[in-house]
Scaffold this motif. Sequence first.
Motif, mmCIF file in Angstrom:
data_model
loop_
_atom_site.group_PDB
_atom_site.id
_atom_site.type_symbol
_atom_site.label_atom_id
_atom_site.label_comp_id
_atom_site.label_asym_id
_atom_site.label_seq_id
_atom_site.Cartn_x
_atom_site.Cartn_y
_atom_site.Cartn_z
ATOM 1 N N GLY A 58 -7.470 -5.696 0.587
ATOM 2 C CA GLY A 58 -8.912 -5.514 0.605
ATOM 3 C C GLY A 58 -9.402 -5.359 -0.818
ATOM 4 N N THR A 59 -10.700 -5.161 -0.964
ATOM 5 C CA THR A 59 -11.248 -4.974 -2.310
ATOM 6 C C THR A 59 -10.723 -3.668 -2.878
ATOM 7 N N GLY A 60 -9.880 -3.770 -3.899
ATOM 8 C CA GLY A 60 -9.334 -2.570 -4.529
ATOM 9 C C GLY A 60 -7.920 -2.234 -4.091
ATOM 10 N N ILE A 61 -7.373 -2.973 -3.152
ATOM 11 C CA ILE A 61 -5.989 -2.732 -2.730
ATOM 12 C C ILE A 61 -5.350 -4.064 -2.351
ATOM 13 N N ASP A 62 -4.121 -4.253 -2.792
ATOM 14 C CA ASP A 62 -3.391 -5.477 -2.468
ATOM 15 C C ASP A 62 -1.904 -5.154 -2.506
ATOM 16 N N TYR A 63 -1.340 -4.950 -1.330
ATOM 17 C CA TYR A 63 0.076 -4.589 -1.246
ATOM 18 C C TYR A 63 0.767 -5.470 -0.219
ATOM 19 N N HIS A 64 1.925 -6.022 -0.616
ATOM 20 C CA HIS A 64 2.709 -6.875 0.278
ATOM 21 C C HIS A 64 4.176 -6.466 0.197
ATOM 22 N N THR A 65 4.847 -6.470 1.327
ATOM 23 C CA THR A 65 6.299 -6.345 1.348
ATOM 24 C C THR A 65 6.804 -7.112 2.570
ATOM 25 N N ASN A 66 8.014 -7.653 2.441
ATOM 26 C CA ASN A 66 8.551 -8.464 3.523
ATOM 27 C C ASN A 66 9.079 -7.629 4.681
ATOM 28 N N ASP A 67 9.233 -6.319 4.485
ATOM 29 C CA ASP A 67 9.597 -5.448 5.598
ATOM 30 C C ASP A 67 8.328 -5.087 6.354
ATOM 31 N N ASN A 68 8.468 -4.432 7.515
ATOM 32 C CA ASN A 68 7.270 -4.132 8.297
ATOM 33 C C ASN A 68 7.565 -3.053 9.318
ATOM 34 N N ASN A 92 0.119 3.992 -1.048
ATOM 35 C CA ASN A 92 -0.943 3.293 -1.787
ATOM 36 C C ASN A 92 -2.247 3.309 -0.994
ATOM 37 N N LEU A 93 -2.138 3.100 0.313
ATOM 38 C CA LEU A 93 -3.320 3.126 1.176
ATOM 39 C C LEU A 93 -3.942 4.521 1.186
ATOM 40 N N LYS A 94 -3.121 5.539 1.228
ATOM 41 C CA LYS A 94 -3.612 6.919 1.199
ATOM 42 C C LYS A 94 -4.423 7.183 -0.064
ATOM 43 N N THR A 95 -3.878 6.763 -1.192
ATOM 44 C CA THR A 95 -4.584 6.954 -2.472
ATOM 45 C C THR A 95 -5.901 6.181 -2.486
ATOM 46 N N PHE A 96 -5.861 4.950 -1.979
ATOM 47 C CA PHE A 96 -7.047 4.108 -1.957
ATOM 48 C C PHE A 96 -8.138 4.711 -1.077
ATOM 49 N N LEU A 97 -7.800 5.136 0.132
ATOM 50 C CA LEU A 97 -8.813 5.675 1.049
ATOM 51 C C LEU A 97 -9.344 7.021 0.574
ATOM 52 N N ALA A 98 -8.511 7.817 -0.065
ATOM 53 C CA ALA A 98 -8.970 9.107 -0.603
ATOM 54 C C ALA A 98 -10.013 8.891 -1.694
ATOM 55 N N ALA A 99 -9.855 7.817 -2.452
ATOM 56 C CA ALA A 99 -10.797 7.516 -3.535
ATOM 57 C C ALA A 99 -12.002 6.715 -3.054
ATOM 58 N N ASN A 100 -11.945 6.227 -1.811
ATOM 59 C CA ASN A 100 -13.023 5.401 -1.263
ATOM 60 C C ASN A 100 -13.364 5.897 0.136
ATOM 61 N N GLN A 103 -14.699 3.648 2.949
ATOM 62 C CA GLN A 103 -13.879 2.536 3.419
ATOM 63 C C GLN A 103 -13.183 2.926 4.722
ATOM 64 N N LYS A 104 -13.048 1.972 5.610
ATOM 65 C CA LYS A 104 -12.264 2.186 6.820
ATOM 66 C C LYS A 104 -11.365 0.983 7.045
ATOM 67 N N VAL A 105 -10.360 1.177 7.858
ATOM 68 C CA VAL A 105 -9.400 0.132 8.169
ATOM 69 C C VAL A 105 -9.350 -0.049 9.683
ATOM 70 N N THR A 106 -9.518 -1.273 10.122
ATOM 71 C CA THR A 106 -9.358 -1.575 11.544
ATOM 72 C C THR A 106 -7.949 -2.098 11.765
ATOM 73 N N ILE A 107 -7.190 -1.359 12.564
ATOM 74 C CA ILE A 107 -5.829 -1.765 12.906
ATOM 75 C C ILE A 107 -5.882 -2.535 14.220
ATOM 76 N N TYR A 169 -4.440 -5.517 9.483
ATOM 77 C CA TYR A 169 -5.277 -4.457 8.918
ATOM 78 C C TYR A 169 -6.482 -5.077 8.217
ATOM 79 N N LYS A 170 -7.670 -4.717 8.684
ATOM 80 C CA LYS A 170 -8.905 -5.254 8.121
ATOM 81 C C LYS A 170 -9.678 -4.136 7.425
ATOM 82 N N PHE A 171 -10.084 -4.380 6.179
ATOM 83 C CA PHE A 171 -10.795 -3.384 5.377
ATOM 84 C C PHE A 171 -12.292 -3.692 5.391
ATOM 85 N N GLU A 172 -13.101 -2.642 5.595
ATOM 86 C CA GLU A 172 -14.553 -2.796 5.551
ATOM 87 C C GLU A 172 -15.193 -1.443 5.305
ATOM 88 N N ALA A 173 -16.484 -1.457 4.993
ATOM 89 C CA ALA A 173 -17.206 -0.210 4.727
ATOM 90 C C ALA A 173 -17.562 0.484 6.034
#
Length: 303
Positions: A58-68, A92-100, A103-107, A169-173
């Motif tokens: 999302g805007t301000g966060i970009d994390y990828h890993t092949n595990d899941n 990383n998501l925790k840090t991002f959401l605490a600072a924003n 922002q919300k995430v739709t799972i 995971y979808k990021f939006e305000a």
Amino acid sequence: MSKKALYLLGIAITIILGTFLYLKFCCNCNVETPPVDTEKVTNVIVKDTNFVPFVLSGTGIDYHTNDNLKFLKNSSALITPVSDSVNVGIENLKTFLAANAKQKVTITGYATSDETNTTSFENLGLARANDIKNYFVSKGLSAAQFDTKGEVIDKWKTSADTLLGPAEYKFEAIDTTAVASDEWTALKDSINADPLVLHFNTNKSSNNLTSVEKLKVAAIVKYTGHVKEAVVLIVGHSDNVGNRDSNVVLGQKRAEFSKKYLSKNGIDASRITTESKGPDEPVGENTTAQGKANNRRTVITIK
């Protein structure tokens, strides 16, 4: 031609033929084969395609890993322990959401059409989304910054009997307008106007939910996930068979069972209060079997 001449001719032909064969087949016999570049061989990467990447983008966060995150087929329970690389992404998501905070995430959780849903949610995908949300919350993320959705699709990548990362995971305000507030008020009114009522067999404090009751649980989970001050009230009831004190205790056990059930399905137990009315508030005639069955219940509302 004399024998001597024939003899000499034969020797000459043998020498010529031998020279020809040597030049054709043996002139490179002593040339060394160049050594194999072992460094290049060991650095060849064979791409493993048997994975679904864990992506937070999302805007301000970009994390990828092949595990899941992983789920067993027909199960809504997240397989633990979760890999280190996924947990790094969650941090990383925790840090991002605490600072924003806005922002919300739709799972969006997924299930396949050949899976069986035994949860209280309307589909297994939604149950998985809520279990992922609960895991995030257990890591210190705010429940108020998550929405959950569920979808049933034809297929998903699996390894044996394990689904690999069946979620997106979808990021939006966060919508903080009055319209959104009215929406949650309307949902609360709907929940309380037609409350979730669980019925119990005689002297029992356990229950299996119907599909309609599962939808009502999902509505309560949705509401409490967005309204942080919301409290769920569970009131236990009984018929009038036996003495009153025992029935009050039985009503409380039923309320506690219902609390445990809801807490396993996405509602924080600290936000659920219970009480018992025993046989004091019947909704049916205690002179009939059906009336008694209607009285053996818990009623679940939002305070």
